[in-house]
Write an enzyme that holds these catalytic residues in place. Structure first.
Site, PDB file in Angstrom:
ATOM      1  N   CYS A   1       0.733   2.294  16.534  1.00 25.50           N
ATOM      2  CA  CYS A   1      -0.372   3.191  16.907  1.00 25.50           C
ATOM      3  C   CYS A   1       0.095   4.156  17.998  1.00 25.50           C
ATOM      4  O   CYS A   1       0.639   3.725  19.025  1.00 25.50           O
ATOM      5  CB  CYS A   1      -1.548   2.355  17.411  1.00 25.50           C
TER       6      CYS A   1
ATOM      7  N   CYS B   1      -9.437   0.206  19.933  1.00 28.99           N
ATOM      8  CA  CYS B   1      -8.534   1.336  20.220  1.00 28.99           C
ATOM      9  C   CYS B   1      -9.258   2.657  19.968  1.00 28.99           C
ATOM     10  O   CYS B   1     -10.145   2.743  19.114  1.00 28.99           O
ATOM     11  CB  CYS B   1      -7.310   1.240  19.302  1.00 28.99           C
TER      12      CYS B   1
ATOM     13  N   ARG C   1       1.135   1.636  -3.608  1.00 29.58           N
ATOM     14  CA  ARG C   1      -0.126   2.003  -4.267  1.00 29.58           C
ATOM     15  C   ARG C   1      -0.496   3.441  -3.973  1.00 29.58           C
ATOM     16  O   ARG C   1      -1.087   4.123  -4.806  1.00 29.58           O
ATOM     17  CB  ARG C   1      -1.227   1.029  -3.846  1.00 29.58           C
TER      18      ARG C   1
ATOM     19  N   HIS D   1     -14.577  -0.669  -0.477  1.00 28.51           N
ATOM     20  CA  HIS D   1     -13.428  -1.446  -0.007  1.00 28.51           C
ATOM     21  C   HIS D   1     -12.429  -0.584   0.743  1.00 28.51           C
ATOM     22  O   HIS D   1     -11.260  -0.940   0.844  1.00 28.51           O
ATOM     23  CB  HIS D   1     -12.748  -2.149  -1.198  1.00 28.51           C
TER      24      HIS D   1
ATOM     25  N   ALA E   1     -14.008   2.839 -20.789  1.00 28.53           N
ATOM     26  CA  ALA E   1     -14.892   3.736 -20.031  1.00 28.53           C
ATOM     27  C   ALA E   1     -14.559   5.197 -20.287  1.00 28.53           C
ATOM     28  O   ALA E   1     -15.457   6.050 -20.373  1.00 28.53           O
ATOM     29  CB  ALA E   1     -14.769   3.429 -18.541  1.00 28.53           C
TER      30      ALA E   1
ATOM     31  N   ASP F   1      -8.312   4.193  -4.752  1.00 32.48           N
ATOM     32  CA  ASP F   1      -7.273   5.120  -5.245  1.00 32.48           C
ATOM     33  C   ASP F   1      -7.615   6.600  -5.099  1.00 32.48           C
ATOM     34  O   ASP F   1      -6.789   7.457  -5.384  1.00 32.48           O
ATOM     35  CB  ASP F   1      -6.952   4.798  -6.727  1.00 32.48           C
TER      36      ASP F   1
ATOM     37  N   TYR G   1       0.803  -1.228   0.000  1.00 34.93           N
ATOM     38  CA  TYR G   1       0.000   0.000   0.000  1.00 34.93           C
ATOM     39  C   TYR G   1       0.831   1.271   0.000  1.00 34.93           C
ATOM     40  O   TYR G   1       0.375   2.311  -0.486  1.00 34.93           O
ATOM     41  CB  TYR G   1      -1.026  -0.030   1.144  1.00 34.93           C
TER      42      TYR G   1
HETATM   43  C1  BV8 Z   1     -17.290  -9.898   2.535  1.00 35.68           C
HETATM   44  C2  BV8 Z   1      -8.518  -4.873  -1.191  1.00 35.68           C
HETATM   45  C3  BV8 Z   1     -18.478 -10.926   4.359  1.00 35.68           C
HETATM   46  C4  BV8 Z   1      -8.617  -3.419  -1.352  1.00 35.68           C
HETATM   47  C5  BV8 Z   1     -10.257  -6.154  -2.290  1.00 35.68           C
HETATM   48  C6  BV8 Z   1     -19.961 -15.038  -1.721  1.00 35.68           C
HETATM   49  C7  BV8 Z   1     -19.565 -15.883  -2.754  1.00 35.68           C
HETATM   50  C8  BV8 Z   1     -18.211 -16.053  -3.054  1.00 35.68           C
HETATM   51  C9  BV8 Z   1     -17.228 -15.391  -2.300  1.00 35.68           C
HETATM   52  C10 BV8 Z   1     -17.621 -14.570  -1.298  1.00 35.68           C
HETATM   53  C11 BV8 Z   1     -18.965 -14.377  -1.004  1.00 35.68           C
HETATM   54  N1  BV8 Z   1     -19.035 -13.487   0.018  1.00 35.68           N
HETATM   55  C12 BV8 Z   1     -17.796 -13.131   0.378  1.00 35.68           C
HETATM   56  C13 BV8 Z   1     -16.900 -13.771  -0.382  1.00 35.68           C
HETATM   57  C14 BV8 Z   1     -15.454 -13.679  -0.273  1.00 35.68           C
HETATM   58  C15 BV8 Z   1     -14.875 -12.498  -1.027  1.00 35.68           C
HETATM   59  C16 BV8 Z   1     -15.052 -12.623  -2.514  1.00 35.68           C
HETATM   60  O1  BV8 Z   1     -15.912 -11.958  -3.101  1.00 35.68           O
HETATM   61  N2  BV8 Z   1     -14.225 -13.431  -3.152  1.00 35.68           N
HETATM   62  C17 BV8 Z   1     -14.282 -13.527  -4.602  1.00 35.68           C
HETATM   63  C18 BV8 Z   1     -12.880 -13.397  -5.180  1.00 35.68           C
HETATM   64  C19 BV8 Z   1     -14.969 -14.789  -4.996  1.00 35.68           C
HETATM   65  N3  BV8 Z   1     -15.438 -11.234  -0.593  1.00 35.68           N
HETATM   66  C20 BV8 Z   1     -15.030 -10.687   0.553  1.00 35.68           C
HETATM   67  O2  BV8 Z   1     -14.246 -11.219   1.294  1.00 35.68           O
HETATM   68  C21 BV8 Z   1     -15.608  -9.325   0.895  1.00 35.68           C
HETATM   69  N4  BV8 Z   1     -16.089  -9.369   2.232  1.00 35.68           N
HETATM   70  O3  BV8 Z   1     -18.083 -10.267   1.713  1.00 35.68           O
HETATM   71  O4  BV8 Z   1     -17.503 -10.022   3.918  1.00 35.68           O
HETATM   72  C22 BV8 Z   1     -17.945 -12.328   4.173  1.00 35.68           C
HETATM   73  C23 BV8 Z   1     -16.598 -12.595   4.440  1.00 35.68           C
HETATM   74  C24 BV8 Z   1     -16.126 -13.909   4.249  1.00 35.68           C
HETATM   75  C25 BV8 Z   1     -16.973 -14.930   3.788  1.00 35.68           C
HETATM   76  C26 BV8 Z   1     -18.312 -14.628   3.517  1.00 35.68           C
HETATM   77  C27 BV8 Z   1     -18.788 -13.332   3.720  1.00 35.68           C
HETATM   78  C28 BV8 Z   1     -14.506  -8.271   0.832  1.00 35.68           C
HETATM   79  C29 BV8 Z   1     -14.261  -7.872  -0.595  1.00 35.68           C
HETATM   80  C30 BV8 Z   1     -13.179  -6.767  -0.656  1.00 35.68           C
HETATM   81  C31 BV8 Z   1     -11.862  -7.387  -0.946  1.00 35.68           C
HETATM   82  N5  BV8 Z   1     -10.827  -6.367  -1.158  1.00 35.68           N
HETATM   83  N6  BV8 Z   1      -9.084  -5.492  -2.379  1.00 35.68           N
HETATM   84  C32 BV8 Z   1      -7.798  -2.996  -2.560  1.00 35.68           C
HETATM   85  O5  BV8 Z   1      -6.566  -3.042  -2.481  1.00 35.68           O
HETATM   86  O6  BV8 Z   1      -8.425  -2.660  -3.574  1.00 35.68           O
HETATM   87  S1  BV8 Z   1     -10.994  -6.738  -3.684  1.00 35.68           S
HETATM   88  C33 BV8 Z   1     -10.282  -6.162  -5.105  1.00 35.68           C
HETATM   89  O7  BV8 Z   1     -11.168  -6.588  -6.171  1.00 35.68           O
HETATM   90  C34 BV8 Z   1     -10.270  -4.660  -5.213  1.00 35.68           C
HETATM   91  O8  BV8 Z   1     -10.843  -3.999  -4.117  1.00 35.68           O
HETATM   92  C35 BV8 Z   1     -11.107  -4.398  -6.462  1.00 35.68           C
HETATM   93  O9  BV8 Z   1     -11.729  -3.196  -6.387  1.00 35.68           O
HETATM   94  C36 BV8 Z   1     -12.059  -5.536  -6.393  1.00 35.68           C
HETATM   95  C37 BV8 Z   1     -12.929  -5.803  -7.558  1.00 35.68           C
HETATM   96  O10 BV8 Z   1     -12.146  -5.885  -8.721  1.00 35.68           O
HETATM   97  P1  BV8 Z   1     -12.558  -4.934  -9.956  1.00 35.68           P
HETATM   98  O11 BV8 Z   1     -12.635  -3.543  -9.467  1.00 35.68           O
HETATM   99  O12 BV8 Z   1     -13.761  -5.490 -10.625  1.00 35.68           O
HETATM  100  O13 BV8 Z   1     -11.269  -5.026 -10.866  1.00 35.68           O
HETATM  101  P2  BV8 Z   1     -10.888  -6.175 -11.880  1.00 35.68           P
HETATM  102  O14 BV8 Z   1      -9.457  -5.993 -12.236  1.00 35.68           O
HETATM  103  O15 BV8 Z   1     -11.341  -7.489 -11.362  1.00 35.68           O
HETATM  104  O16 BV8 Z   1     -11.778  -5.852 -13.166  1.00 35.68           O
HETATM  105  C38 BV8 Z   1     -11.523  -4.679 -13.892  1.00 35.68           C
HETATM  106  C39 BV8 Z   1     -12.413  -4.722 -15.120  1.00 35.68           C
HETATM  107  O17 BV8 Z   1     -12.229  -3.519 -15.843  1.00 35.68           O
HETATM  108  C40 BV8 Z   1     -12.068  -5.869 -16.056  1.00 35.68           C
HETATM  109  O18 BV8 Z   1     -13.255  -6.553 -16.402  1.00 35.68           O
HETATM  110  C41 BV8 Z   1     -11.492  -5.176 -17.295  1.00 35.68           C
HETATM  111  O19 BV8 Z   1     -11.871  -5.808 -18.489  1.00 35.68           O
HETATM  112  C42 BV8 Z   1     -12.123  -3.819 -17.212  1.00 35.68           C
HETATM  113  N7  BV8 Z   1     -11.343  -2.726 -17.805  1.00 35.68           N
HETATM  114  C43 BV8 Z   1      -9.996  -2.610 -17.907  1.00 35.68           C
HETATM  115  N8  BV8 Z   1      -9.693  -1.426 -18.498  1.00 35.68           N
HETATM  116  C44 BV8 Z   1     -10.886  -0.799 -18.762  1.00 35.68           C
HETATM  117  C45 BV8 Z   1     -11.934  -1.628 -18.322  1.00 35.68           C
HETATM  118  N9  BV8 Z   1     -13.238  -1.293 -18.450  1.00 35.68           N
HETATM  119  C46 BV8 Z   1     -13.516  -0.110 -19.025  1.00 35.68           C
HETATM  120  N10 BV8 Z   1     -12.566   0.745 -19.471  1.00 35.68           N
HETATM  121  C47 BV8 Z   1     -11.251   0.439 -19.360  1.00 35.68           C
HETATM  122  N11 BV8 Z   1     -10.311   1.296 -19.813  1.00 35.68           N
HETATM  123 ZN    ZN Z   2      -4.270   1.632  18.764  1.00 36.90          ZN
END
Ligand code: BV8
Ligand code: ZN
Length: 246
Positions: free
Chosen positions: A148, A131, A64, A118, A233, A103, A61
């Site tokens: 901290c 805390c 980032r 997120h 986009a 970002d 981070y």
């Molecule tokens: C939660 C950290 C309760 C921050 C991130 C149910 C079913 C299955 C799994 C789960 C579920 N519930 C929970 C889960 C687990 C998990 C999950 O979803 N896993 C997935 C992988 C299956 N979710 C969680 O843990 C979430 N918490 O639900 O809590 C819970 C907990 C545990 C168990 C049950 C319930 C927490 C989710 C947050 C995780 N943190 N990152 C950071 O550093 O960002 S996620 C990470 O992916 C980023 O945050 C990012 O934002 C996010 C999503 O990705 P996208 O933004 O979609 O980016 P990506 O690269 O994937 O896609 C970009 C797209 O843009 C592409 O399609 C590309 O083609 C397109 N593109 C590219 N260039 C362009 C474009 N489009 C247009 N124009 C362009 N120029």
């Molecule tokens: Zn603290």
């Protein structure tokens, strides 16, 4: 491509992902060259590996933060900010912007309100939930895990990692906005991360028109979308949101 008939709608919800910041030079997570291809990122972004991953988390981070600060918002961010301001000025209804990005580029483009599902790469918080330290804005890069000032425990970036729940307030805002919207637009997201991956289905169930703007088709496709505009986009949004000059 012609603009969407935006004035046919009163409550618009936008959901953005990493693709909206691609034109600003920030990497996406999935797809060719995506951040997640670096196998280590998946380990670091998984909350179950804390606290051992804190040094790696700060390395990730710190980098980032710097990359995002060196980047600038692009025309996709500007088109969304323009829509929010237009809607606010002429009282046409509501525009609610949810982003999965950490970002800060929507804010720098002038969006009046951004709900960061997120968290933010620019916020730091204590690892101890009880805390008294209030999470604070922090643009610093850290060589070592900072302590901290209140309790001495390690600090961490205030982002939501896999396995961590989203902020209650964000979830509540999403629940209300998705149930009352009549137009839902998802931009630049692969639609694989929950719970944001469910937003289109909830909006569709509420009777909203659902639109995807993305470089490529979702895989697997999300049947909740009524239509999709495939492309960049930063080129599509200024036309679709009727603000070509941004
Ligand atoms: C939660 C950290 C309760 C921050 C991130 C149910 C079913 C299955 C799994 C789960 C579920 N519930 C929970 C889960 C687990 C998990 C999950 O979803 N896993 C997935 C992988 C299956 N979710 C969680 O843990 C979430 N918490 O639900 O809590 C819970 C907990 C545990 C168990 C049950 C319930 C927490 C989710 C947050 C995780 N943190 N990152 C950071 O550093 O960002 S996620 C990470 O992916 C980023 O945050 C990012 O934002 C996010 C999503 O990705 P996208 O933004 O979609 O980016 P990506 O690269 O994937 O896609 C970009 C797209 O843009 C592409 O399609 C590309 O083609 C397109 N593109 C590219 N260039 C362009 C474009 N489009 C247009 N124009 C362009 N120029
Ligand atoms: Zn603290």
């Amino acid at each position: 491509m012609t603009p969407l008939p935006l004035h046919d709608y009163r409550n618009i919800v936008l959901l953005t992902g990493a693709g909206v910041s691609a034109a600003s030079g920030l990497g996406t997570y999935r797809g060719p060259g995506g951040l997640w291809e670096q196998a280590d990122i998946a380990r670091i972004a998984d909350a179950r590996n804390l606290p051992g991953t804190l040094p790696d988390l700060w390395r990730l981070y710190s980098g980032r933060r710097q990359k995002a600060l060196d980047a600038g918002p692009n025309t996709a961010h500007a088109a969304i900010a323009n829509l929010q301001k237009r809607w606010e000025q002429d009282g046409s209804g509501t525009v609610t912007l949810f982003t999965q990005n950490v970002d800060g580029l929507h804010q720098r483009a002038g969006s009046p309100e951004v709900i960061e599902l997120h968290g933010s790469a620019f916020m730091t918080r204590c690892t101890r939930d009880d805390c008294s330290l209030v999470p604070f804005r922090d643009e610093s890069a850290y060589e070592a895990v900072p302590a901290c000032p209140e309790c001495g425990s390690p600090l961490r970036p205030a982002v939501v990692l896999f396995g961590e729940t989203l902020a209650e307030a964000a979830l509540e805002r999403a629940g209300h906005a998705l149930q009352t919207c009549d137009l839902f637009i998802a931009v630049g997201t692969s639609g694989v991360v929950w719970p944001a991956a469910r937003f289109a289905a909830i909006a569709s169930h509420s009777g909203a028109r659902t639109v995807l703007v993305n470089l490529e088709k979702m895989n697997p496709p999300d049947p909740s979308f009524d239509e999709e505009y495939l492309g960049r986009a930063e080129e599509i949004l200024p036309v679709l949101l009727d603000c070509p000059g941004v």
